[in-house]
Design a protein around this motif. Structure first.
Motif, PDB file in Angstrom:
ATOM      1  N   PHE A  33       0.833  -1.201   0.000  1.00  0.00           N
ATOM      2  CA  PHE A  33       0.000   0.000   0.000  1.00  0.00           C
ATOM      3  C   PHE A  33       0.869   1.253   0.000  1.00  0.00           C
ATOM      4  O   PHE A  33       1.959   1.277   0.574  1.00  0.00           O
ATOM      5  N   TRP A  34       0.332   2.302  -0.600  1.00  0.00           N
ATOM      6  CA  TRP A  34       0.857   3.658  -0.442  1.00  0.00           C
ATOM      7  C   TRP A  34      -0.254   4.525   0.142  1.00  0.00           C
ATOM      8  O   TRP A  34      -1.405   4.485  -0.310  1.00  0.00           O
ATOM      9  N   TYR A  35       0.134   5.294   1.164  1.00  0.00           N
ATOM     10  CA  TYR A  35      -0.768   6.238   1.790  1.00  0.00           C
ATOM     11  C   TYR A  35      -0.124   7.624   1.745  1.00  0.00           C
ATOM     12  O   TYR A  35       1.098   7.758   1.774  1.00  0.00           O
ATOM     13  N   GLN A  36      -0.983   8.639   1.725  1.00  0.00           N
ATOM     14  CA  GLN A  36      -0.543  10.031   1.821  1.00  0.00           C
ATOM     15  C   GLN A  36      -0.946  10.568   3.192  1.00  0.00           C
ATOM     16  O   GLN A  36      -2.055  10.293   3.667  1.00  0.00           O
ATOM     17  N   GLN A  37      -0.055  11.313   3.815  1.00  0.00           N
ATOM     18  CA  GLN A  37      -0.381  11.901   5.119  1.00  0.00           C
ATOM     19  C   GLN A  37       0.084  13.351   5.168  1.00  0.00           C
ATOM     20  O   GLN A  37       1.291  13.626   5.208  1.00  0.00           O
ATOM     21  N   HIS A  38      -0.867  14.273   5.160  1.00  0.00           N
ATOM     22  CA  HIS A  38      -0.529  15.674   5.364  1.00  0.00           C
ATOM     23  C   HIS A  38      -0.246  15.907   6.836  1.00  0.00           C
ATOM     24  O   HIS A  38      -0.756  15.202   7.703  1.00  0.00           O
ATOM     25  N   ALA A  39       0.598  16.900   7.094  1.00  0.00           N
ATOM     26  CA  ALA A  39       1.030  17.190   8.454  1.00  0.00           C
ATOM     27  C   ALA A  39      -0.179  17.403   9.367  1.00  0.00           C
ATOM     28  O   ALA A  39      -1.089  18.179   9.046  1.00  0.00           O
ATOM     29  N   GLY A  40      -0.183  16.680  10.487  1.00  0.00           N
ATOM     30  CA  GLY A  40      -1.255  16.831  11.460  1.00  0.00           C
ATOM     31  C   GLY A  40      -2.546  16.132  11.100  1.00  0.00           C
ATOM     32  O   GLY A  40      -3.555  16.312  11.794  1.00  0.00           O
ATOM     33  N   GLU A  41      -2.519  15.355  10.035  1.00  0.00           N
ATOM     34  CA  GLU A  41      -3.741  14.678   9.595  1.00  0.00           C
ATOM     35  C   GLU A  41      -3.545  13.169   9.576  1.00  0.00           C
ATOM     36  O   GLU A  41      -2.470  12.654   9.822  1.00  0.00           O
ATOM     37  N   ALA A  42      -4.635  12.465   9.264  1.00  0.00           N
ATOM     38  CA  ALA A  42      -4.592  11.004   9.187  1.00  0.00           C
ATOM     39  C   ALA A  42      -4.039  10.550   7.847  1.00  0.00           C
ATOM     40  O   ALA A  42      -4.166  11.255   6.837  1.00  0.00           O
ATOM     41  N   PRO A  43      -3.447   9.361   7.799  1.00  0.00           N
ATOM     42  CA  PRO A  43      -3.071   8.780   6.500  1.00  0.00           C
ATOM     43  C   PRO A  43      -4.314   8.513   5.658  1.00  0.00           C
ATOM     44  O   PRO A  43      -5.350   8.089   6.186  1.00  0.00           O
ATOM     45  N   THR A  44      -4.193   8.755   4.351  1.00  0.00           N
ATOM     46  CA  THR A  44      -5.294   8.442   3.440  1.00  0.00           C
ATOM     47  C   THR A  44      -4.780   7.525   2.338  1.00  0.00           C
ATOM     48  O   THR A  44      -3.661   7.692   1.847  1.00  0.00           O
ATOM     49  N   PHE A  45      -5.596   6.582   1.944  1.00  0.00           N
ATOM     50  CA  PHE A  45      -5.229   5.551   0.983  1.00  0.00           C
ATOM     51  C   PHE A  45      -4.971   6.134  -0.397  1.00  0.00           C
ATOM     52  O   PHE A  45      -5.747   6.949  -0.898  1.00  0.00           O
ATOM     53  N   LEU A  46      -3.855   5.708  -1.014  1.00  0.00           N
ATOM     54  CA  LEU A  46      -3.557   6.095  -2.394  1.00  0.00           C
ATOM     55  C   LEU A  46      -3.655   4.918  -3.348  1.00  0.00           C
ATOM     56  O   LEU A  46      -4.287   5.007  -4.394  1.00  0.00           O
ATOM     57  N   SER A  47      -2.951   3.814  -3.004  1.00  0.00           N
ATOM     58  CA  SER A  47      -2.896   2.715  -3.962  1.00  0.00           C
ATOM     59  C   SER A  47      -2.592   1.401  -3.265  1.00  0.00           C
ATOM     60  O   SER A  47      -2.080   1.368  -2.145  1.00  0.00           O
TER      61      SER A  47
END
Lengths: 109, 114
Positions: A33-47
């Motif tokens: 899996f790849w996830y994106q996480q903006h500073a101070g936020e939760a990880p969100t699913f990418l692929s």
């Protein structure tokens, strides 16, 4: 032991292309899996990749080579909002996710 | 759809005190997870639950306990907090019908133990 390696930090220019690499050594493999996480936020699913090859999803693509224990996330036409951490995670033989420490991507104008 | 909610958003706790971090999901996902995230480290699994009524230990379970009385709720309890439990805690849920059992995360709880 189980290990996920990815660069700590990368810098790229707005509008350019960047490739974030991930290598893994795990007990078994049931997908990556790849996830994106903006500073101070939760990880969100990418692929999610379970078979070898390239999966394209808009500006983002993810590649997997199981024989090499290697994946990369390719981001095209970079935008300032892509500044974030990108987390690589492998689903092991027990179907538990093993996480890398993440790659902080800095986008410069 | 709310997805996953966590409470509180942040908390400062004195060492030795107990605390329960709440997590609720409205997606009817079978599996739920608790992670902690520390600077420079990957997400580490504390406890998980594959279905209501069952729980399991993750990579770093010591000092934490969980329960799963129903599908929606998965609280995490620190019985006697220590400073090393200062971290950001994320709850996640997944459905086996999603590819690879994709996990979806709540917004997190930032806990400081002094």
């Amino acid at each position: 032991g189980q290990n996920i390696d990815q660069p700590t930090e990368m810098t790229a220019t707005e509008g350019a292309i960047v490739q974030i690499n991930c290598t893994y050594q795990t007990s078994g493999f049931n997908g990556l899996f790849w996830y994106q996480q903006h500073a101070g936020e939760a990880p969100t699913f990418l692929s999610y990749n379970v078979l070898d090859g390239l999966e394209e999803k808009g500006r983002f693509s993810s590649f997997l080579s199981r024989s090499k224990g290697y994946s990369y996330l390719l981001l095209k036409e970079l935008q300032m909002k892509d500044s974030a951490s990108y987390l690589c995670a492998v689903l092991d033989s027990n179907y538990q996710l093993i996480w890398g420490a993440g790659t902080k991507l800095i986008i410069k104008p | 759809t709310a997805g996953i909610t966590q409470a509180p958003t942040s908390q400062i706790l004195a060492a030795g005190r107990s605390m329960t971090l709440r997590c609720t999901q409205d997606m009817r996902h079978n599996a739920m997870y608790w992670y902690r995230q520390d600077l420079g480290l990957g997400l580490r699994l504390i406890h998980y639950s594959n279905t209501a009524g069952t729980t399991g230990k993750g990579e770093v379970p010591d000092g934490y306990s969980v329960s799963r009385a129903n599908t929606d709720d998965f609280p995490l309890t620190l019985a006697s907090a220590v400073p090393s439990q200062t971290s950001v805690y994320f709850c996640a849920s997944s459905d086996s019908a999603d590819p690879g059992g994709t996990q979806y995360f709540g917004p997190g709880t930032r806990l400081t133990v002094l």
